[in-house]
Design an enzyme around this catalytic site. Structure first.
Site, PDB file in Angstrom:
ATOM      1  N   ASP A  60       0.814  -1.202   0.000  1.00  0.00           N
ATOM      2  CA  ASP A  60       0.000   0.000   0.000  1.00  0.00           C
ATOM      3  C   ASP A  60       0.858   1.266   0.000  1.00  0.00           C
ATOM      4  O   ASP A  60       0.469   2.287  -0.570  1.00  0.00           O
ATOM      5  CB  ASP A  60      -0.927   0.011   1.210  1.00  0.00           C
ATOM      6  CG  ASP A  60      -2.112  -0.933   1.043  1.00  0.00           C
ATOM      7  OD1 ASP A  60      -2.307  -1.460  -0.078  1.00  0.00           O
ATOM      8  OD2 ASP A  60      -2.843  -1.148   2.026  1.00  0.00           O
ATOM      9  N   ASN A  95      -5.512   7.913   2.025  1.00  0.00           N
ATOM     10  CA  ASN A  95      -5.923   7.185   3.225  1.00  0.00           C
ATOM     11  C   ASN A  95      -6.474   8.091   4.317  1.00  0.00           C
ATOM     12  O   ASN A  95      -7.589   7.904   4.774  1.00  0.00           O
ATOM     13  CB  ASN A  95      -4.750   6.382   3.789  1.00  0.00           C
ATOM     14  CG  ASN A  95      -4.666   4.990   3.217  1.00  0.00           C
ATOM     15  OD1 ASN A  95      -5.542   4.563   2.471  1.00  0.00           O
ATOM     16  ND2 ASN A  95      -3.613   4.270   3.547  1.00  0.00           N
ATOM     17  N   ARG A 125      -0.012  12.124  27.822  1.00  0.00           N
ATOM     18  CA  ARG A 125      -0.547  13.002  28.863  1.00  0.00           C
ATOM     19  C   ARG A 125       0.128  14.361  28.830  1.00  0.00           C
ATOM     20  O   ARG A 125       1.350  14.475  28.698  1.00  0.00           O
ATOM     21  CB  ARG A 125      -0.341  12.335  30.235  1.00  0.00           C
ATOM     22  CG  ARG A 125      -1.021  13.056  31.377  1.00  0.00           C
ATOM     23  CD  ARG A 125      -0.816  12.267  32.666  1.00  0.00           C
ATOM     24  NE  ARG A 125      -1.406  12.933  33.806  1.00  0.00           N
ATOM     25  CZ  ARG A 125      -2.679  12.803  34.169  1.00  0.00           C
ATOM     26  NH1 ARG A 125      -3.459  12.014  33.471  1.00  0.00           N
ATOM     27  NH2 ARG A 125      -3.150  13.430  35.226  1.00  0.00           N
ATOM     28  N   THR A 138      -8.993   0.980   7.047  1.00  0.00           N
ATOM     29  CA  THR A 138      -8.321  -0.230   7.524  1.00  0.00           C
ATOM     30  C   THR A 138      -6.912   0.049   8.022  1.00  0.00           C
ATOM     31  O   THR A 138      -6.219  -0.869   8.454  1.00  0.00           O
ATOM     32  CB  THR A 138      -8.241  -1.260   6.384  1.00  0.00           C
ATOM     33  OG1 THR A 138      -7.547  -0.662   5.274  1.00  0.00           O
ATOM     34  CG2 THR A 138      -9.622  -1.688   5.935  1.00  0.00           C
ATOM     35  N   ASN A 171      -6.823   4.735  10.903  1.00  0.00           N
ATOM     36  CA  ASN A 171      -8.144   4.866  11.507  1.00  0.00           C
ATOM     37  C   ASN A 171      -8.490   3.663  12.378  1.00  0.00           C
ATOM     38  O   ASN A 171      -8.999   3.813  13.498  1.00  0.00           O
ATOM     39  CB  ASN A 171      -9.183   5.030  10.394  1.00  0.00           C
ATOM     40  CG  ASN A 171     -10.603   4.837  10.870  1.00  0.00           C
ATOM     41  OD1 ASN A 171     -11.163   5.684  11.542  1.00  0.00           O
ATOM     42  ND2 ASN A 171     -11.188   3.694  10.515  1.00  0.00           N
ATOM     43  N   SER A 174      -6.475   1.563  13.858  1.00  0.00           N
ATOM     44  CA  SER A 174      -5.622   1.499  15.046  1.00  0.00           C
ATOM     45  C   SER A 174      -6.047   2.510  16.108  1.00  0.00           C
ATOM     46  O   SER A 174      -5.737   2.340  17.290  1.00  0.00           O
ATOM     47  CB  SER A 174      -4.156   1.731  14.663  1.00  0.00           C
ATOM     48  OG  SER A 174      -3.931   3.068  14.277  1.00  0.00           O
TER      49      SER A 174
END
Length: 270
Positions: A61, A133, A144, A176, A179, A181
């Site tokens: 990809d 993508n 944090r 896939t 996003n 993850s």
């Protein structure tokens, strides 16, 4: 008929397949410069292959995304070397036959293409290539006490806001990847939608799928600076407070060849 071939860098298998296509397809075939160098011949820069009738991307990809950024809207056929390959529907063993079939259909004027929307991103002093993508809007660091403060609007109406590591806007093709993850949903490639996903927000809203015709605005506040990243490669820093607008690019990615078996490809994620 003029065919361009882009092979994954430093991958002998990709170079071998590029050479096989070059020798067995009845058309003028031009290789990208690095692949041509490996084979002892002359090639062209990938951007110059945009003048071809069809460009074949041999790799994963990442290779496909790189090729699409350089040659769109020229049609692209993706040959998958064994990774998950959601953008590459052709197997190595079928690549010559698939290219031959695409060339024949182009000659007859019978070629059809599956179009993928791209995300255009703009803001004050901001210029990024269209993303196949996703576009990520993030702070200089995650975790944090880092991240960014933001407000997200869709077609002028507020959807979410607060503080988090960032905001991700993905296409169906990109659902896939990054996003997924970040906890976003899988989106079938036939669905015309963008997905807005907050990244580790302090006060979360569920991810939201919106029509690709929608305009998404992310107002960035309360941070020294932020980074906008398209497809994990193109990066720009911005100085808040600022607004980033995301909407469909005028130029889609046009995919030639057989349609991807989406559910079979999902099996490779397991």
């Amino acid at each position: 008929m003029h065919i361009g071939v882009v092979a994954k860098r430093d991958t002998s298998r990709a170079v071998e397949l590029a050479d096989r296509i070059r020798g067995r397809v009845d058309a003028t075939v031009t290789l990208d410069e690095l692949t041509a160098e490996a084979l002892g011949t002359e090639g062209r820069s990938v951007s110059n292959l945009a003048a071809c009738d069809l460009v074949v991307s041999v790799g994963g990809d990442g290779t496909f995304l790189f090729t699409a950024r350089e040659v769109s809207p020229t049609p692209i056929m993706g040959v998958n070397l064994g990774e998950v390959g959601f953008l590459n529907a052709v197997s190595p063993g079928d690549c010559v036959a698939a290219v031959r079939s695409a060339v024949e259909r182009l000659r007859k004027g019978e070629a059809t293409f599956h179009e993928l929307p791209q995300i255009h991103t703009e803001g004050e002093g901001l210029e990024l290539p269209a993303a196949v993508n996703e576009v990520a809007i993030v702070g200089p660091q995650r975790g944090r006490n880092n991240g960014i403060g933001y407000d997200i609007h869709v077609d002028g109406e507020r959807y979410a806001g607060g503080r988090g590591d960032g905001v991700l806007v993905s296409t169906a093709a990109g659902s896939t990847a990054y996003n997924l993850s970040e906890g976003g949903p899988l989106v079938h490639p036939d669905l015309s939608a963008f997905v807005v996903t907050e990244m580790c927000p302090a006060d979360p809203m569920p991810p939201l799928a919106v029509p690709t015709s929608a305009e998404i605005t992310v107002q960035i506040e309360d941070t020294a600076n932020a980074v906008i990243v398209a497809d994990g490669r193109s990066r720009e820093r911005v100085d808040p407070p600022t607004a980033v607008r995301l909407y469909p690019s005028e130029t889609p990615v046009r995919i030639a060849g057989p349609r991807l078996d989406f559910f079979a490809a999902l099996g490779k994620l397991e």
